[in-house]
Design an enzyme around this catalytic site. Structure first.
Site, PDB file in Angstrom:
ATOM      1  N   ASN A 104       0.826  -1.199   0.000  1.00  0.00           N
ATOM      2  CA  ASN A 104       0.000   0.000   0.000  1.00  0.00           C
ATOM      3  C   ASN A 104       0.862   1.251   0.000  1.00  0.00           C
ATOM      4  OD1 ASN A 104      -0.469   1.950   2.500  1.00  0.00           O
ATOM      5  ND2 ASN A 104       0.188  -0.032   3.333  1.00  0.00           N
ATOM      6  N   PHE A 108      -1.999   8.123   4.420  1.00  0.00           N
ATOM      7  CA  PHE A 108      -2.856   8.610   5.508  1.00  0.00           C
ATOM      8  C   PHE A 108      -4.120   9.331   5.024  1.00  0.00           C
ATOM      9  CE2 PHE A 108       1.159   9.255   8.365  1.00  0.00           C
ATOM     10  CZ  PHE A 108       1.252   7.901   8.556  1.00  0.00           C
ATOM     11  N   SER A 168       5.434   5.158   8.836  1.00  0.00           N
ATOM     12  CA  SER A 168       4.856   4.835   7.525  1.00  0.00           C
ATOM     13  C   SER A 168       5.813   5.255   6.420  1.00  0.00           C
ATOM     14  CB  SER A 168       3.517   5.551   7.343  1.00  0.00           C
ATOM     15  OG  SER A 168       3.081   5.428   6.000  1.00  0.00           O
ATOM     16  N   ASN A 170       4.947   5.949   3.444  1.00  0.00           N
ATOM     17  CA  ASN A 170       4.160   6.547   2.362  1.00  0.00           C
ATOM     18  C   ASN A 170       3.909   8.044   2.504  1.00  0.00           C
ATOM     19  OD1 ASN A 170       3.810   3.963   1.111  1.00  0.00           O
ATOM     20  ND2 ASN A 170       2.325   3.485   2.719  1.00  0.00           N
ATOM     21  N   THR A 171       4.496   8.671   3.518  1.00  0.00           N
ATOM     22  CA  THR A 171       4.467  10.118   3.664  1.00  0.00           C
ATOM     23  C   THR A 171       5.900  10.612   3.556  1.00  0.00           C
ATOM     24  OG1 THR A 171       2.499  10.118   5.071  1.00  0.00           O
ATOM     25  CG2 THR A 171       3.936  12.043   5.200  1.00  0.00           C
ATOM     26  N   LYS A 202       5.052   3.805  17.161  1.00  0.00           N
ATOM     27  CA  LYS A 202       5.094   2.720  16.175  1.00  0.00           C
ATOM     28  C   LYS A 202       6.329   2.884  15.305  1.00  0.00           C
ATOM     29  CE  LYS A 202       2.243   0.172  12.858  1.00  0.00           C
ATOM     30  NZ  LYS A 202       0.873  -0.004  12.337  1.00  0.00           N
ATOM     31  N   ASN A 231       5.726  -1.469  11.394  1.00  0.00           N
ATOM     32  CA  ASN A 231       4.950  -0.976  10.273  1.00  0.00           C
ATOM     33  C   ASN A 231       5.288  -1.802   9.029  1.00  0.00           C
ATOM     34  OD1 ASN A 231       3.370   0.875   8.655  1.00  0.00           O
ATOM     35  ND2 ASN A 231       3.856   2.476  10.150  1.00  0.00           N
TER      36      ASN A 231
END
Length: 354
Positions: A104, A108, A168, A170-171, A202, A231
């Site tokens: 993915n 967010f 994450s 993805n940011t 996390k 994560n």
């Protein structure tokens, strides 16, 4: 039947359909029973089972009641940012059926802390709810402490625990917040807003061992409640984004073992990544996790999956001579137990249930 139909849809659209179904389930007066041997006291609450749902499934606080009725002990809502944001462009979720994995790059997407707070304020039932927060994409790294703290201010009074997500992939730039100097500023700012609500952080599976140790030491120094590990990973050759599911299991267990060796039982360790069945949950418990979360295994397993895992997990607890699963936490930190055969423990092969 529904599971097969959903897998014909785009992954994100299928998730939306499943979320709608869970919302309807949440309105029903009945839910799955959970064996009392699985009850765990952690983070100031009693969890019916250590098995919970990782952040990312219930991004906006719309399905936690339904998830609880399926047999999960806790649901981590989010990741939530101070203001709503659309996330990255679609497509942004990809299935890899052979590995039973997902990639993915959501970024967010969520409706914002104020809206989620309103939903948490109306919650009922026994399911423990965590709120996972992070900075907005538009906020700079220097603005991250204040940004995360503002989101925590809205959610802390309504959640059973808080998690700061700095891991994450993805940011853009978010992973830099795992550097201890920056992370300290973020956690101190959020801690000031969290009050008595337990606070966790996390972390990524892609950290070096010395970085994991440094964060563990920081968490202990700041007297956080615990650490969520791990994560998704970018250590793969598939689409851009974070990989979850069984390919992540070995690294997730390695990180858990390292954290347990570093902090012992001073912090609550929440293990997530590659959990596919009751055996995986049991391994994580005995390696030092108090709570275990799932995302991808549940996506592939369908709505009966948590009940099947709970039944098999309760049987494992009794077969190993424990009165309750909490007594098994950290009892096998030096070597993992050999798996029993499926004739000895009820198989938890995922069902085609959605």
């Amino acid at each position: 039947m529904l599971h097969r139909l959903l897998f014909r849809l785009d992954a994100e659209r299928a998730h939306g359909v499943a979320a709608h179904a869970l919302g309807l389930l949440g309105r029903l007066p009945v839910g799955a029973r959970v064996d009392s041997v699985l009850a765990v006291e952690a983070l100031g609450a009693v969890h019916r089972t250590p098995l919970g749902v990782a952040a990312g499934f219930d991004k906006n606080g719309t399905t936690f009641t339904g998830l609880g009725k399926l047999g999960f002990g806790h649901v981590e809502v989010g990741t939530v940012t101070l203001e709503g944001q659309p996330g990255n462009d679609r497509p942004r979720i990809f299935r890899h059926l052979r590995e039973r994995a997902l990639v993915n790059r959501m970024g967010f997407p969520n409706v914002g802390a104020a809206v989620v707070a309103g939903r948490l304020a109306r919650r009922s039932g026994r399911t423990v709810i965590g709120a996972n927060v992070s900075k907005r994409k538009a906020a700079s790294l220097d603005e991250a402490p204040a940004d995360c703290a503002a989101a925590a201010r809205l959610l802390a009074p309504l959640a059973d625990y808080l998690v700061v997500n700095v891991s994450s992939p993805n940011t853009p730039g978010l992973h830099e917040l795992q550097q201890v100097a920056r992370l300290r500023d973020v956690l101190v700012a959020v801690q000031a807003e969290a009050g008595k609500t337990p606070l966790l952080v996390k972390i990524s599976p892609d950290l070096a061992d010395d970085e994991i140790d440094a964060i563990a030491d920081l968490a202990r120094d700041l007297r956080l409640a615990g650490i969520v590990a791990v994560n998704t990973t970018i250590a793969h050759e598939l689409e851009q984004g974070g990989l979850s599911g069984p390919p992540l299991a070995e690294r997730a267990l390695d990180v858990l073992a390292r954290l347990r060796a570093r902090v012992g039982d001073e912090l609550v360790l929440v293990s997530v990544g590659g959990v596919a069945d009751a055996y995986d949950v049991w391994d994580r418990i005995r390696a030092g996790a108090t709570l275990v979360q799932v995302y991808t295994g549940f996506v592939y397993g369908g709505p009966l999956w948590p009940s099947r895992v709970n039944r098999a997990l309760a049987r494992l607890v009794r077969e190993h001579g424990f009165d309750r699963i909490q007594d098994a936490v950290g009892t096998n930190v030096n070597a993992l137990p050999e798996r029993q055969t499926e004739a000895e423990v009820e198989s938890c092969t995922p069902l085609r249930g959605w």
